[in-house]
Write a protein that holds these residues in place. Sequence first.
Motif, PDB file in Angstrom:
ATOM      1  N   ASN A  93       0.795  -1.231   0.000  1.00  0.00           N
ATOM      2  CA  ASN A  93       0.000   0.000   0.000  1.00  0.00           C
ATOM      3  C   ASN A  93       0.822   1.274   0.000  1.00  0.00           C
ATOM      4  OD1 ASN A  93      -2.263  -1.690   0.259  1.00  0.00           O
ATOM      5  ND2 ASN A  93      -2.078  -1.692   2.480  1.00  0.00           N
ATOM      6  N   GLY A  94       2.112   1.168   0.271  1.00  0.00           N
ATOM      7  CA  GLY A  94       2.953   2.350   0.351  1.00  0.00           C
ATOM      8  C   GLY A  94       3.074   2.844   1.780  1.00  0.00           C
ATOM      9  N   CYS A  95       3.834   3.914   1.938  1.00  0.00           N
ATOM     10  CA  CYS A  95       4.070   4.502   3.258  1.00  0.00           C
ATOM     11  C   CYS A  95       2.750   4.901   3.918  1.00  0.00           C
ATOM     12  CB  CYS A  95       4.959   5.743   3.080  1.00  0.00           C
ATOM     13  SG  CYS A  95       5.164   6.724   4.575  1.00  0.00           S
ATOM     14  N   PRO A  96       2.561   4.534   5.197  1.00  0.00           N
ATOM     15  CA  PRO A  96       1.299   4.887   5.870  1.00  0.00           C
ATOM     16  C   PRO A  96       1.142   6.386   6.102  1.00  0.00           C
ATOM     17  CG  PRO A  96       2.810   3.831   7.408  1.00  0.00           C
ATOM     18  CD  PRO A  96       3.435   3.724   6.045  1.00  0.00           C
ATOM     19  N   ILE A  97       2.227   7.128   6.001  1.00  0.00           N
ATOM     20  CA  ILE A  97       2.157   8.572   6.219  1.00  0.00           C
ATOM     21  C   ILE A  97       1.904   9.316   4.912  1.00  0.00           C
ATOM     22  CG2 ILE A  97       3.365  10.584   7.163  1.00  0.00           C
ATOM     23  CD1 ILE A  97       2.700   8.309   9.197  1.00  0.00           C
ATOM     24  N   CYS A  98       2.722   9.041   3.885  1.00  0.00           N
ATOM     25  CA  CYS A  98       2.661   9.839   2.658  1.00  0.00           C
ATOM     26  C   CYS A  98       2.192   9.047   1.435  1.00  0.00           C
ATOM     27  CB  CYS A  98       4.031  10.464   2.381  1.00  0.00           C
ATOM     28  SG  CYS A  98       5.290   9.276   1.869  1.00  0.00           S
ATOM     29  N   SER A  99       1.983   7.719   1.592  1.00  0.00           N
ATOM     30  CA  SER A  99       1.484   6.857   0.519  1.00  0.00           C
ATOM     31  C   SER A  99       2.481   6.615  -0.606  1.00  0.00           C
ATOM     32  CB  SER A  99       0.170   7.388  -0.071  1.00  0.00           C
ATOM     33  OG  SER A  99      -0.829   7.413   0.915  1.00  0.00           O
ATOM     34  N   GLU A 100       3.734   7.080  -0.448  1.00  0.00           N
ATOM     35  CA  GLU A 100       4.751   6.808  -1.463  1.00  0.00           C
ATOM     36  C   GLU A 100       5.037   5.304  -1.532  1.00  0.00           C
ATOM     37  OE1 GLU A 100       5.993   9.046  -3.403  1.00  0.00           O
ATOM     38  OE2 GLU A 100       7.725   8.050  -4.326  1.00  0.00           O
ATOM     39  N   ALA A 101       5.168   4.767  -2.743  1.00  0.00           N
ATOM     40  CA  ALA A 101       5.530   3.358  -2.889  1.00  0.00           C
ATOM     41  C   ALA A 101       6.939   3.129  -2.357  1.00  0.00           C
ATOM     42  CB  ALA A 101       5.448   2.952  -4.348  1.00  0.00           C
ATOM     43  N   VAL A 102       7.129   2.046  -1.614  1.00  0.00           N
ATOM     44  CA  VAL A 102       8.434   1.738  -1.045  1.00  0.00           C
ATOM     45  C   VAL A 102       8.799   0.295  -1.366  1.00  0.00           C
ATOM     46  CG1 VAL A 102       8.167   3.417   0.826  1.00  0.00           C
ATOM     47  CG2 VAL A 102       7.477   1.042   1.187  1.00  0.00           C
ATOM     48  N   GLY A 103      10.097  -0.009  -1.331  1.00  0.00           N
ATOM     49  CA  GLY A 103      10.586  -1.344  -1.644  1.00  0.00           C
ATOM     50  C   GLY A 103      11.326  -1.955  -0.474  1.00  0.00           C
ATOM     51  N   ASP A 104      11.879  -3.136  -0.736  1.00  0.00           N
ATOM     52  CA  ASP A 104      12.592  -3.877   0.301  1.00  0.00           C
ATOM     53  C   ASP A 104      13.696  -3.070   0.988  1.00  0.00           C
ATOM     54  OD1 ASP A 104      11.337  -6.322   0.440  1.00  0.00           O
ATOM     55  OD2 ASP A 104      12.561  -7.214  -1.143  1.00  0.00           O
ATOM     56  N   GLU A 105      14.315  -2.149   0.231  1.00  0.00           N
ATOM     57  CA  GLU A 105      15.463  -1.422   0.770  1.00  0.00           C
ATOM     58  C   GLU A 105      15.078  -0.446   1.885  1.00  0.00           C
ATOM     59  OE1 GLU A 105      14.208  -1.178  -2.216  1.00  0.00           O
ATOM     60  OE2 GLU A 105      13.775   0.937  -2.618  1.00  0.00           O
ATOM     61  N   SER A 106      13.772  -0.209   2.048  1.00  0.00           N
ATOM     62  CA  SER A 106      13.325   0.709   3.096  1.00  0.00           C
ATOM     63  C   SER A 106      13.133   0.027   4.449  1.00  0.00           C
ATOM     64  CB  SER A 106      12.017   1.383   2.668  1.00  0.00           C
ATOM     65  OG  SER A 106      12.225   2.134   1.494  1.00  0.00           O
ATOM     66  N   PHE A 107      13.390  -1.273   4.503  1.00  0.00           N
ATOM     67  CA  PHE A 107      13.203  -2.036   5.732  1.00  0.00           C
ATOM     68  C   PHE A 107      14.532  -2.592   6.222  1.00  0.00           C
ATOM     69  CE2 PHE A 107       9.332  -2.136   3.315  1.00  0.00           C
ATOM     70  CZ  PHE A 107       8.351  -1.880   4.254  1.00  0.00           C
ATOM     71  N   ALA A 108      14.733  -2.516   7.529  1.00  0.00           N
ATOM     72  CA  ALA A 108      15.911  -3.111   8.144  1.00  0.00           C
ATOM     73  C   ALA A 108      15.453  -4.006   9.283  1.00  0.00           C
ATOM     74  CB  ALA A 108      16.828  -2.019   8.675  1.00  0.00           C
ATOM     75  N   PRO A 109      16.152  -5.111   9.518  1.00  0.00           N
ATOM     76  CA  PRO A 109      15.804  -5.952  10.665  1.00  0.00           C
ATOM     77  C   PRO A 109      15.945  -5.155  11.963  1.00  0.00           C
ATOM     78  CG  PRO A 109      17.362  -7.064   9.211  1.00  0.00           C
ATOM     79  CD  PRO A 109      17.276  -5.642   8.751  1.00  0.00           C
ATOM     80  N   ALA A 110      15.023  -5.342  12.878  1.00  0.00           N
ATOM     81  CA  ALA A 110      15.070  -4.610  14.153  1.00  0.00           C
ATOM     82  C   ALA A 110      16.147  -5.197  15.057  1.00  0.00           C
ATOM     83  CB  ALA A 110      13.726  -4.663  14.850  1.00  0.00           C
TER      84      ALA A 110
END
Length: 45
Positions: A28-45
């Motif tokens: 669905n994209g970023c919950p704040i701005c709706s921009e499409a995002v990919g795998d590179e936007s996630f890091a393991p916690a």
Amino acid sequence: MTEYEFTCPECGQHIEINGPMRTAILSNGCPICSEAVGDESFAPA
Ligand SMILES: [Zn+2]
């Protein structure tokens, strides 16, 4: 439970998320701005 850290490349929002939320953001994209995002936007916690 925090599993990933999401950082939006568009608005800079940083959110701690779990697996289902990661899937939702990829769909669905970023919950704040709706921009499409990919795998590179996630890091393991
Ligand atoms: Zn955003």
